[in-house]
Write a protein that holds these residues in place. Structure first.
Motif, PDB file in Angstrom:
ATOM      1  N   VAL A   6     122.773  12.011  -5.453  1.00  0.00           N
ATOM      2  CA  VAL A   6     123.572  11.144  -6.064  1.00  0.00           C
ATOM      3  C   VAL A   6     123.958   9.971  -5.201  1.00  0.00           C
ATOM      4  O   VAL A   6     123.916   8.816  -6.046  1.00  0.00           O
ATOM      5  CB  VAL A   6     124.987  12.083  -6.072  1.00  0.00           C
ATOM      6  N   SER A   7     124.277   9.881  -4.125  1.00  0.00           N
ATOM      7  CA  SER A   7     124.357   8.643  -3.323  1.00  0.00           C
ATOM      8  C   SER A   7     122.923   7.513  -3.505  1.00  0.00           C
ATOM      9  O   SER A   7     123.291   6.659  -3.539  1.00  0.00           O
ATOM     10  CB  SER A   7     124.635   8.669  -1.835  1.00  0.00           C
ATOM     11  N   LYS A   8     121.753   8.309  -3.469  1.00  0.00           N
ATOM     12  CA  LYS A   8     120.680   7.618  -3.658  1.00  0.00           C
ATOM     13  C   LYS A   8     120.518   6.713  -4.958  1.00  0.00           C
ATOM     14  O   LYS A   8     120.073   5.601  -5.122  1.00  0.00           O
ATOM     15  CB  LYS A   8     119.510   8.224  -3.363  1.00  0.00           C
ATOM     16  N   LEU A  15     118.320   2.421   2.854  1.00  0.00           N
ATOM     17  CA  LEU A  15     117.343   2.121   3.905  1.00  0.00           C
ATOM     18  C   LEU A  15     116.520   3.353   4.246  1.00  0.00           C
ATOM     19  O   LEU A  15     116.897   4.518   4.398  1.00  0.00           O
ATOM     20  CB  LEU A  15     118.249   1.830   5.243  1.00  0.00           C
ATOM     21  N   LEU A  16     115.041   3.274   4.401  1.00  0.00           N
ATOM     22  CA  LEU A  16     114.261   4.248   4.761  1.00  0.00           C
ATOM     23  C   LEU A  16     113.933   4.477   6.454  1.00  0.00           C
ATOM     24  O   LEU A  16     113.551   5.517   6.705  1.00  0.00           O
ATOM     25  CB  LEU A  16     113.006   4.154   3.872  1.00  0.00           C
ATOM     26  N   ASP A  17     114.177   3.262   6.974  1.00  0.00           N
ATOM     27  CA  ASP A  17     113.737   3.396   8.532  1.00  0.00           C
ATOM     28  C   ASP A  17     115.073   3.254   9.323  1.00  0.00           C
ATOM     29  O   ASP A  17     114.712   3.026  10.741  1.00  0.00           O
ATOM     30  CB  ASP A  17     112.822   2.424   8.754  1.00  0.00           C
ATOM     31  N   ILE A  23     117.075  -5.200   5.946  1.00  0.00           N
ATOM     32  CA  ILE A  23     117.784  -5.739   4.990  1.00  0.00           C
ATOM     33  C   ILE A  23     117.473  -7.087   4.947  1.00  0.00           C
ATOM     34  O   ILE A  23     117.240  -7.920   4.107  1.00  0.00           O
ATOM     35  CB  ILE A  23     119.245  -5.543   5.085  1.00  0.00           C
ATOM     36  N   VAL A  24     117.398  -7.896   6.259  1.00  0.00           N
ATOM     37  CA  VAL A  24     117.182  -9.129   6.477  1.00  0.00           C
ATOM     38  C   VAL A  24     115.561  -9.544   6.006  1.00  0.00           C
ATOM     39  O   VAL A  24     115.356 -10.336   5.145  1.00  0.00           O
ATOM     40  CB  VAL A  24     117.195  -9.615   8.001  1.00  0.00           C
TER      41      VAL A  24
END
Length: 131
Positions: A6-8, A15-17, A23-24
């Protein structure tokens, strides 16, 4: 459905890693794509004025038509598309991360871009074609 699923689905970014540097990198890549698309669009629309000028001269001044529509299409496909595609793969500019974030009102095609592409560059190309 689990809580993480649900949060995804509700998240704007995942963030996968577990590295906030991602993000940058994502912001830099997004800005690069936006800039390169603007360059490609500006390059593509500036060629419209020189291509339409012979047809306007044909209609207004009754001079013979120098290019057929098939030749105009061949010129577009042969000379405009490859440089426009190459602009889409340009490297980022040095100050890309020092710029302020875009607002929601920023668009790919702006009135200033249309004025510059059609009114300035397009007219210079069209006039150069007559000399």
């Amino acid at each position: 459905i689990s809580g993480s699923e649900v949060s995804k689905q509700a998240a704007d970014m995942i963030l996968l890693d577990d590295d906030f540097g991602s993000i940058v990198n994502g912001v830099e890549e997004g800005r690069l794509i936006f800039d390169n698309l603007k360059k490609s669009i500006a390059y593509t629309i500036q060629s419209n004025i020189p291509e339409i000028t012979p047809f306007l001269a044909f209609i207004i001044f009754a001079i013979p038509l120098p290019l057929t529509t098939f030749l105009i299409l061949a010129i577009d496909l042969g000379t405009d598309m490859i440089p426009a595609i190459s602009m889409a793969s340009e490297q980022p500019e040095a100050d890309i991360m020092q710029r302020r974030p875009r607002t929601k009102s920023d668009r790919l095609v702006t009135p200033a871009m249309i004025q510059f592409s059609y009114g300035y560059i397009g007219m210079i190309q069209a006039l150069a074609g007559f000399f």
